[in-house]
Design an enzyme around this catalytic site. Structure first.
Site, PDB file in Angstrom:
ATOM      1  CD  GLU A  61      29.326 -34.035 -10.695  1.00  0.00           C
ATOM      2  OE1 GLU A  61      29.384 -34.987 -11.518  1.00  0.00           O
ATOM      3  OE2 GLU A  61      29.381 -32.840 -11.018  1.00  0.00           O
TER       4      GLU A  61
ATOM      5  CG  HIS B 289      34.604 -38.854  -1.120  1.00  0.00           C
ATOM      6  ND1 HIS B 289      34.972 -38.280  -2.317  1.00  0.00           N
ATOM      7  CD2 HIS B 289      33.920 -39.975  -1.434  1.00  0.00           C
ATOM      8  CE1 HIS B 289      34.541 -39.020  -3.310  1.00  0.00           C
ATOM      9  NE2 HIS B 289      33.899 -40.058  -2.810  1.00  0.00           N
TER      10      HIS B 289
ATOM     11  CG  ASP C 209      29.869 -40.845  -0.562  1.00  0.00           C
ATOM     12  OD1 ASP C 209      30.123 -40.300  -1.653  1.00  0.00           O
ATOM     13  OD2 ASP C 209      30.512 -41.796  -0.096  1.00  0.00           O
TER      14      ASP C 209
ATOM     15  CG  ASP D 173      26.760 -31.694 -13.025  1.00  0.00           C
ATOM     16  OD1 ASP D 173      27.414 -32.613 -13.542  1.00  0.00           O
ATOM     17  OD2 ASP D 173      27.248 -30.872 -12.219  1.00  0.00           O
TER      18      ASP D 173
ATOM     19  CG  ASN E 227      33.324 -34.571  -2.781  1.00  0.00           C
ATOM     20  OD1 ASN E 227      32.564 -34.996  -1.917  1.00  0.00           O
ATOM     21  ND2 ASN E 227      33.275 -34.984  -4.034  1.00  0.00           N
TER      22      ASN E 227
HETATM   23  N1  GTP Z   1      31.381 -37.665  -2.507  1.00  0.00           N
HETATM   24  C1  GTP Z   1      31.316 -38.094  -3.751  1.00  0.00           C
HETATM   25  N2  GTP Z   1      31.845 -37.349  -4.726  1.00  0.00           N
HETATM   26  C2  GTP Z   1      31.766 -37.770  -5.991  1.00  0.00           C
HETATM   27  C3  GTP Z   1      31.148 -39.004  -6.308  1.00  0.00           C
HETATM   28  N3  GTP Z   1      31.230 -39.157  -7.642  1.00  0.00           N
HETATM   29  C4  GTP Z   1      31.868 -38.076  -8.139  1.00  0.00           C
HETATM   30  N4  GTP Z   1      32.184 -37.236  -7.137  1.00  0.00           N
HETATM   31  C5  GTP Z   1      32.918 -35.975  -7.215  1.00  0.00           C
HETATM   32  O1  GTP Z   1      32.199 -35.002  -7.965  1.00  0.00           O
HETATM   33  C6  GTP Z   1      33.128 -34.031  -8.403  1.00  0.00           C
HETATM   34  C7  GTP Z   1      32.743 -33.571  -9.773  1.00  0.00           C
HETATM   35  O2  GTP Z   1      33.614 -32.564 -10.125  1.00  0.00           O
HETATM   36  P1  GTP Z   1      33.588 -31.795 -11.502  1.00  0.00           P
HETATM   37  O3  GTP Z   1      33.232 -32.741 -12.608  1.00  0.00           O
HETATM   38  O4  GTP Z   1      34.856 -31.028 -11.616  1.00  0.00           O
HETATM   39  O5  GTP Z   1      32.367 -30.823 -11.434  1.00  0.00           O
HETATM   40  P2  GTP Z   1      31.942 -29.787 -10.331  1.00  0.00           P
HETATM   41  O6  GTP Z   1      32.995 -29.519  -9.301  1.00  0.00           O
HETATM   42  O7  GTP Z   1      30.609 -30.234  -9.789  1.00  0.00           O
HETATM   43  O8  GTP Z   1      31.767 -28.461 -11.163  1.00  0.00           O
HETATM   44  P3  GTP Z   1      30.608 -28.091 -12.166  1.00  0.00           P
HETATM   45  O9  GTP Z   1      29.873 -29.351 -12.554  1.00  0.00           O
HETATM   46  O10 GTP Z   1      31.293 -27.463 -13.321  1.00  0.00           O
HETATM   47  O11 GTP Z   1      29.707 -27.146 -11.461  1.00  0.00           O
HETATM   48  C8  GTP Z   1      34.513 -34.654  -8.370  1.00  0.00           C
HETATM   49  O12 GTP Z   1      35.272 -34.052  -7.374  1.00  0.00           O
HETATM   50  C9  GTP Z   1      34.220 -36.106  -7.955  1.00  0.00           C
HETATM   51  O13 GTP Z   1      35.217 -36.629  -7.110  1.00  0.00           O
HETATM   52  C10 GTP Z   1      30.626 -39.781  -5.242  1.00  0.00           C
HETATM   53  O14 GTP Z   1      30.086 -40.865  -5.420  1.00  0.00           O
HETATM   54  N5  GTP Z   1      30.725 -39.288  -3.985  1.00  0.00           N
END
Ligand code: GTP
Length: 306
Positions: free
Chosen positions: A220, A189, A193, A176, A184
Site C-alpha cells: 500500500e 481484500h 484492491d 502510504d 482489509n
Molecule cells: N487488498 C490488498 N491489501 C494489500 C495489498 N498489498 C498489501 N496489502 C495489505 O496492506 C496492509 C499493510 O499493513 P501494515 O504494513 O501493517 O500498515 P497499515 O495497516 O497500513 O498501517 P500504517 O501504515 O502504520 O498506517 C497489510 O494488511 C497487507 O495485507 C494488496 O495488493 N491488496
C-alpha cells in the site's frame, strides 16, 4: 491538416539500385520505405529520430558486408531491437548461420516471390511488437497499472543522473495508506484492491508534467518522482494529493485517523548542492514517512539528506 502516417518504416540497404527499386515496389503501398546504398548512410538512417521498424539488408556490398553492418546495428543500444532480414541470392548464402550469429532474424533469397517477402516482413514486425508489449509488462504493476518497483528503481537512477547533470532539483514523495490492514480486515481484500486501484488512478491523474512518474513501491505504498521540482513545489503537490484523496471519501470506519481513507507522506528533494545516491533519497523519504506515521498519520513530513 496533415494526416498521420502510421505505416511501419522499412529500410532497404543494397548497393545495387535495381534491387532497391524491386523491393520498393513490393513495400511502397503498405510501408514507409527508405533506402541506402552505402553502410554509413544505412547506419545514419537507423539512428535517426524516427528509426526504421525493420531493415532488409544485402549481404555482399563493397565497403562493408551485410554481416559486419548487422553486427554494428546489434552492438548499438539505439538500433539493437530493429529486426534485420538478409536479402540475398541463393548462391551467396554460403554460411547461413553466420547471419544469425550476427543478429539477423531471417534470410530471404533472390529471386523472391513478393507476397512471401511481404508476409515474412510482417511476421517479424508482429513478433517485434509482441516482444515490446511483453517487455513493457515487466515494468507495470498488475493490480494498479502504474509503474512497478523495478521501473521506479530504473527511473530514479536515470532521473537522478539527469538532475545532477543539469543542475536541476529532483523531488520524491513516498506515500502510504493509513491503517490499510484495518481497511482489509473491515471491508475485505477485494475492496482493498479496489481502493488501491482507485488511489493509483487518482494520484496519477494529478501529475501534470510529462516527466512526473508514479509507481507502486510495495503493498500500500506508492512513490511519486518529480523531476525539476523544488522543496516548495513538492510540498504543494503533496498537500494537493492528500486533499484529493480526502475528497474521494473512501469510507474507512476502522482507521482511527478519519472516517475515510487517508495518506501519510514523506517528501524529499535532491537540490543542486549535494549529490545523493538513489538509496540516500529513498531512505530520507522513508525516514520522513516514518515520522509522519509516528506523528499521528494523515500528514506530510519533510526528509533531509545526509
Ligand atoms: N487488498 C490488498 N491489501 C494489500 C495489498 N498489498 C498489501 N496489502 C495489505 O496492506 C496492509 C499493510 O499493513 P501494515 O504494513 O501493517 O500498515 P497499515 O495497516 O497500513 O498501517 P500504517 O501504515 O502504520 O498506517 C497489510 O494488511 C497487507 O495485507 C494488496 O495488493 N491488496
Amino acid at each position: 491538416m496533415t494526416e498521420r502516417d502510421d505505416r511501419p518504416r522499412i529500410l532497404i540497404v543494397d548497393d545495387t539500385k535495381e534491387n532497391i527499386d524491386l523491393l520498393m515496389e513490393v513495400f511502397r503501398d503498405e510501408f514507409r520505405v527508405s533506402a541506402a546504398t552505402k553502410p554509413e548512410r544505412a547506419l545514419k538512417l537507423a539512428h535517426a529520430e524516427s528509426p526504421p521498424d525493420i531493415i532488409l539488408l544485402d549481404i555482399l556490398m563493397p565497403e562493408m558486408d551485410g554481416y559486419e553492418l548487422c553486427a554494428l546495428l546489434k552492438k548499438s543500444e539505439a538500433t539493437r531491437s530493429i529486426p534485420v532480414v538478409f536479402v540475398t541470392a541463393v548462391s551467396e548464402v554460403m554460411d547461413s548461420t553466420r547471419g544469425f550469429a550476427a543478429g539477423a532474424v531471417d534470410y530471404i533469397t533472390k529471386p523472391f516471390h513478393p507476397p512471401m517477402v511481404k508476409a515474412r516482413v510482417k511476421l517479424h514486425l508482429d513478433l517485434k511488437h509482441k516482444y515490446e508489449l511483453l517487455e513493457s509488462y515487466a515494468f507495470v504493476d498488475a493490480l494498479t497499472e502504474v509503474g512497478n518497483r523495478r521501473r521506479f528503481d530504473q527511473m530514479l537512477e536515470s532521473e537522478l543522473n539527469r538532475a545532477q547533470r543539469s543542475g536541476r532539483p529532483l523531488s520524491l514523495i513516498y506515500l502510504d495508506v493509513d491503517h490499510f490492514k484495518q481497511f482489509n480486515d473491515t471491508y475485505g481484500h477485494g475492496a482493498g484492491d479496489d481502493c488501491l486501484r482507485r488511489l493509483a488512478t487518482t494520484l496519477s491523474g494529478m501529475l501534470q508534467r510529462s516527466g512526473d512518474f508514479i509507481a507502486r513501491y510495495g503493498g500500500e505504498e506508492f512513490m511519486v518522482l518529480l523531476p525539476y521540482t523544488d522543496e516548495e513545489q513538492v510540498w504543494h503537490l503533496a498537500e494537493e494529493l492528500s486533499r484529493v484523496v480526502d475528497a474521494l471519501a473512501i469510507p474507512h470506519v476502522a482507521s482511527g485517523v478519519a472516517d475515510w481513507v487517508t495518506l501519510s507522506m514523506g517528501v524529499v528533494t535532491a537540490g543542486t548542492d549535494i549529490h545523493p545516491s538513489p538509496r540516500d533519497l529513498v531512505e530520507a523519504a522513508d525516514r520522513a514517512l516514518y515520522a509522519a506515521k509516528h506523528a499521528g498519520r494523515h500528514r506530510i513530513e519533510r526528509g533531509f539528506l545526509g
